[in-house]
Design a protein around this motif. Structure first.
Motif, PDB file in Angstrom:
ATOM      1  N   MET A   1      67.330  54.207  65.152  1.00  0.00           N
ATOM      2  CA  MET A   1      67.799  54.180  66.542  1.00  0.00           C
ATOM      3  C   MET A   1      66.727  54.755  67.464  1.00  0.00           C
ATOM      4  N   LYS A   2      66.565  54.076  68.590  1.00  0.00           N
ATOM      5  CA  LYS A   2      65.597  54.515  69.576  1.00  0.00           C
ATOM      6  C   LYS A   2      66.252  55.153  70.788  1.00  0.00           C
ATOM      7  N   ASP A   3      67.516  54.785  71.022  1.00  0.00           N
ATOM      8  CA  ASP A   3      68.202  55.304  72.200  1.00  0.00           C
ATOM      9  C   ASP A   3      69.710  55.223  71.987  1.00  0.00           C
TER      10      ASP A   3
ATOM     11  N   PHE B   1      78.733  65.373  65.571  1.00  0.00           N
ATOM     12  CA  PHE B   1      77.376  64.862  65.754  1.00  0.00           C
ATOM     13  C   PHE B   1      76.409  66.014  65.598  1.00  0.00           C
ATOM     14  N   SER B   2      75.350  65.813  64.826  1.00  0.00           N
ATOM     15  CA  SER B   2      74.322  66.844  64.670  1.00  0.00           C
ATOM     16  C   SER B   2      72.952  66.219  64.834  1.00  0.00           C
ATOM     17  N   GLY B   3      72.003  67.022  65.286  1.00  0.00           N
ATOM     18  CA  GLY B   3      70.643  66.541  65.502  1.00  0.00           C
ATOM     19  C   GLY B   3      70.428  66.140  66.950  1.00  0.00           C
ATOM     20  N   HIS B   4      69.162  65.847  67.270  1.00  0.00           N
ATOM     21  CA  HIS B   4      68.834  65.399  68.622  1.00  0.00           C
ATOM     22  C   HIS B   4      67.550  64.588  68.564  1.00  0.00           C
ATOM     23  N   GLY B   5      67.272  63.915  69.656  1.00  0.00           N
ATOM     24  CA  GLY B   5      66.117  63.020  69.730  1.00  0.00           C
ATOM     25  C   GLY B   5      66.565  61.606  70.065  1.00  0.00           C
ATOM     26  N   SER B   6      65.617  60.686  70.133  1.00  0.00           N
ATOM     27  CA  SER B   6      65.919  59.287  70.458  1.00  0.00           C
ATOM     28  C   SER B   6      66.747  59.190  71.734  1.00  0.00           C
ATOM     29  N   GLY B   7      66.417  60.046  72.705  1.00  0.00           N
ATOM     30  CA  GLY B   7      67.105  60.000  73.985  1.00  0.00           C
ATOM     31  C   GLY B   7      68.438  60.729  74.001  1.00  0.00           C
ATOM     32  N   ILE B   8      68.809  61.366  72.902  1.00  0.00           N
ATOM     33  CA  ILE B   8      70.084  62.093  72.858  1.00  0.00           C
ATOM     34  C   ILE B   8      69.777  63.573  72.586  1.00  0.00           C
ATOM     35  N   ASP B   9      69.950  64.374  73.615  1.00  0.00           N
ATOM     36  CA  ASP B   9      69.704  65.809  73.487  1.00  0.00           C
ATOM     37  C   ASP B   9      70.995  66.617  73.543  1.00  0.00           C
TER      38      ASP B   9
END
Length: 754
Positions: free
Chosen positions: A69-71, A98-106
């Motif tokens: 996933m990019k976004d 939901f855990s983690g961040h990146g790909s436009g999701i902070d």
């Protein structure tokens, strides 16, 4: 759906190595270790078995899909692509984590929302039916983990975390999670010891978590056998027949284990409030006939039912969050070490602590140490074999010297009357095994030096105190700069205040010196460790020094100058009696006969009690605190005084302004600073002392005397006061020998009208 699935097993940080061993043993294949997780492949039967039997995992996640996933749009469409109708009904309930961040999701909340939207949109029916959100007990709990641009979408088979076994509905102040307790037991070798028929005891059992987890291991009871709600219960992919088969097998294994003669499993807990909750938890786990819990202090617990029984002593002593907290726990660890040496010879021990330095003070070496995390706190598990070779004693001795000492001790302890001798099959007499020698941990070089200083001070001051009729006095006040503390004797109790070390001092060295000093105190002052109270004194602001530290409510009676007073050594930073003001109290007692006495900022009114003892016509004591006025009332009652002694609650400045009474003798010992909610404005002794003294002098009768003192080291008395009143500094006349080294402990003045 496939017959094999990818599984993610999550766990507390530090348990990964143990979990992968356990999971492989339960059937997980291609297992790999990750941070706080284990990953592998398994069929549905293994997935169920892991849910039922894992003692270490938090959750068992069944991976539904991995996708790049990019976004946020990639996330939405990746989730939407799942055939959600294979997993839940359209009008079911859903929870998303939901855990983690990146790909436009902070923002994890935003990520969870995108996952939920995709699932709802996929399942929404033409009639408008759609899944609802239920964060507590949903039909389906979905987890999405974002890891370096890859989304891992999983179904949570566990439901609630697997550490929640269901038996611990009541818990103490700082409980270990059940799976962490199980991991500690496994690392400590309990499965091996239990298989050999060994015993298990916890001398600080709290609500019994170690005991229950240990008994379940010994009885071959699946940790989650009695759980009713699972993450897969309403999942459409659930195979009830397969689950029933595994659950039935686990039930049969538990029945076989429970029908075996129970092992000796005992817990001891000093806090009586935790005994019934512990027993309730044990009963809910179905282990009441295996586990017994008793009230008892660490220093008195007796772990072995007979001389031949051996086993494991396991405990999680408190370890404090600050140096001052740790210091107050030193004696607890020392008592634990003493009991291990005295009553557990030949046993194994496991001590789980976040303060390894305290563990070193038990007087027994650990042969292994393991790192764990208790939440965010790094901890150590110390494994100990309780035998004399591991005891930390005085000078180093050879094994031959140790053996000779043991044989001599056995000879010295042998009965004097004749005993029946035993012989072996060859007719030779059997030499009895030597009794174990319990060796006490020695003081370090620094500790011995500190003990010598204490003994010297005690010898000198003890004679003076006995002569003056004083049984509470300061025996040490930072005499040696590297041991920065004040030590006060209160009859047969010791009150220790550790001063915060300067920032230039290495905290580890400061901690080690503190522990050395505390180890020396009971020996040097000949008091029991249970009667040493340790506190940490730092720079105070406002009324912090008067705030409650504990809530034990224990009062001890002490005496000085024929007056009995109550002190509380545990609940507050100060004890209810300022020892440095003893000469002032004695002066007031001598001068009070026939006088009207006023005590402002009276605290527990000890000076007023002395005035009453000296024959004062009346006493009036003013303070803002109801707690301390109640304490003052008890001090008066203890000495048989009541009728003519007024206790007034109020702001001193306002009280003086409103009063029209006259007094012949006034004592004022104000705080340096006060901002109590019950007074108007803020009191600052440097800024406000002139106004305070003017108000008090207005209440002083002709020929009267006012004594003013305070403990602010930088205090400067206003020069113009001497223009209106006769002012004499008497600081050097208000210090007894126990404060001779600390001439700046307070300053005092005698003030009269011109």
């Amino acid at each position: 759906m496939s017959d094999r699935f990818e599984l993610f097993l999550t766990c507390p940080k530090g348990l990964e190595g143990l979990l992968i061993e356990e999971a492989v043993g339960l059937g997980l294949e291609e297992a790999r270790e990750h941070t706080s997780a284990v990953r592998g492949m398994a069929d549905m039967e293994t997935a169920y078995r892991l849910c039922l039997w894992s003692r270490l995992a938090n959750r068992v996640l069944l991976v539904l899909k991995r996708f790049p996933m990019k976004d946020a749009e990639d996330l939405y469409h990746g989730v939407l692509d799942i055939e959600w109708a294979d997993h839940m009904v359209a009008d079911g309930s859903l929870a998303v984590e939901f855990s983690g961040h990146g790909s436009g999701i902070d923002n994890t909340h935003f990520g969870a929302l995108k996952v939920k939207d995709a699932i709802v949109d996929k399942l929404r029916t033409p009639t408008g039916e759609r899944p609802s959100i239920d964060k507590i007990n949903p039909d389906l709990r979905i987890h999405l983990r974002l890891d370096r641009g890859e989304a891992i979408l999983s179904l949570d088979l566990s439901g609630h975390s697997l550490h929640q076994r269901g038996y611990r509905l009541q818990q103490g102040a700082a409980p270990l999670k059940e799976n962490l307790a199980a991991a500690i037991l496994i690392r400590a070798g309990w499965p091996r010891i239990a298989a050999e028929g060994g015993a298990l005891t916890d001398p600080m059992c709290g609500v019994g978590t170690f005991l229950v987890e240990g008994a379940m291991i010994a009885a071959d009871m699946a940790p989650n056998l009695n759980r009713e709600l699972w993450g897969f219960t309403t999942w459409l992919g659930h195979v009830p027949a397969l689950w029933k088969k595994l659950h039935t097998e686990a039930t049969e294994r538990a029945a076989i284990g429970m029908n075996k003669p129970p092992l000796w499993v005992r817990g001891y807990e000093a806090d009586p409030r935790l005994i019934q909750p512990a027993r309730n938890n044990i009963e809910r786990a179905g282990l009441s006939h295996w586990i017994k819990v008793y009230q008892g202090e660490v220093g008195t617990f007796e772990p072995r039912p007979d001389q031949n029984q051996k086993g494991l002593v396991i405990c999680n002593p408190p370890y404090g969050e600050r140096l001052g907290d740790e210091a107050s726990l030193l004696y607890l660890y020392q008592n634990l070490g003493e009991r291990l040496r005295q009553a557990c010879m030949g046993w194994e021990a496991a001590v789980f602590t976040g303060a390894p330095d305290l563990g070193k003070r038990m007087g027994i070496r650990s042969h292994k140490q393991y790192s764990f995390w208790n939440g965010a706190l790094p901890c150590k598990l110390l494994l100990i074999k309780v035998n004399p070779d591991q005891f930390v004693t005085g000078e180093r001795r050879t094994p031959e010297q140790r053996q000779a000492e043991r044989e001599q001790a056995a000879y010295d302890q042998a009965p004097t009357e004749p005993v029946e001798r035993q012989y072996n099959k060859n007719g030779n007499p059997i030499k009895p095994a030597p009794a174990p020698v319990v060796e006490q941990a020695r003081l370090s070089e620094g500790g011995q030096m500190f003990a010598n200083r204490l003994q010297k001070n005690l010898k000198q001051l003890g004679k003076w105190a006995k002569r003056e009729g004083v049984d509470c006095y300061r025996v040490y006040d930072a005499d040696m700069p590297e041991y920065s503390m004040a030590i006060d004797l209160y009859h047969d109790w010791v009150h220790v205040q550790e001063y915060a070390a300067p920032k230039s001092i290495d905290p580890e060295k400061a901690s080690a010196r503190m522990f050395d000093a505390l180890a020396a105190i009971p020996q040097a002052l000949n008091v029991d460790k249970s009667r040493v109270v340790v506190k940490r004194r730092e720079r105070q602001s406002g009324t912090k020094q008067y705030e409650r530290q504990s809530a034990q409510g224990k009062f001890t009676e002490v005496s000085e100058g024929g007056v009995k007073l109550l002190v509380n050594l545990t609940d507050y930073l100060d004890t209810g009696l300022f020892l440095d003001h003893r000469p002032m109290r004695m002066r007031i007692q001598k001068e009070a006969a026939g006088k009207r006495f006023l005590n402002l900022y009276c605290y527990t009114a000890t000076a007023s009690v002395h005035a009453a003892k000296g024959g004062a016509r009346s006493t009036t004591s003013v303070d803002l605190s109801k707690t301390y006025l109640d304490w003052a009332r008890r001090n008066f009652s203890l000495n048989g005084f009541s009728d003519k002694n007024r206790l007034e609650q109020g702001d001193v400045m306002a009280w003086l302004d409103a009063s029209r009474d006259e007094f012949d003798l006034i004592f004022i010992d104000p705080p340096t600073f006060s901002n109590s909610k019950r007074m108007e404005g803020i009191f600052d002794v440097q800024r406000d002392h002139v106004q305070l003294l003017d108000l008090a002098m207005a209440r002083l009768a002709p020929g009267g005397v006012l004594y003013f003192s305070n403990n602010f080291r930088k205090f400067v008395l206003e020069d113009n006061l001497s223009e209106r009143y006769a002012v004499e500094e008497i600081s050097d006349k208000t210090l007894d020998p126990d404060f001779a080294r600390n001439a700046k402990i307070h300053r005092a003045w005698k003030i009269t009208a011109r």
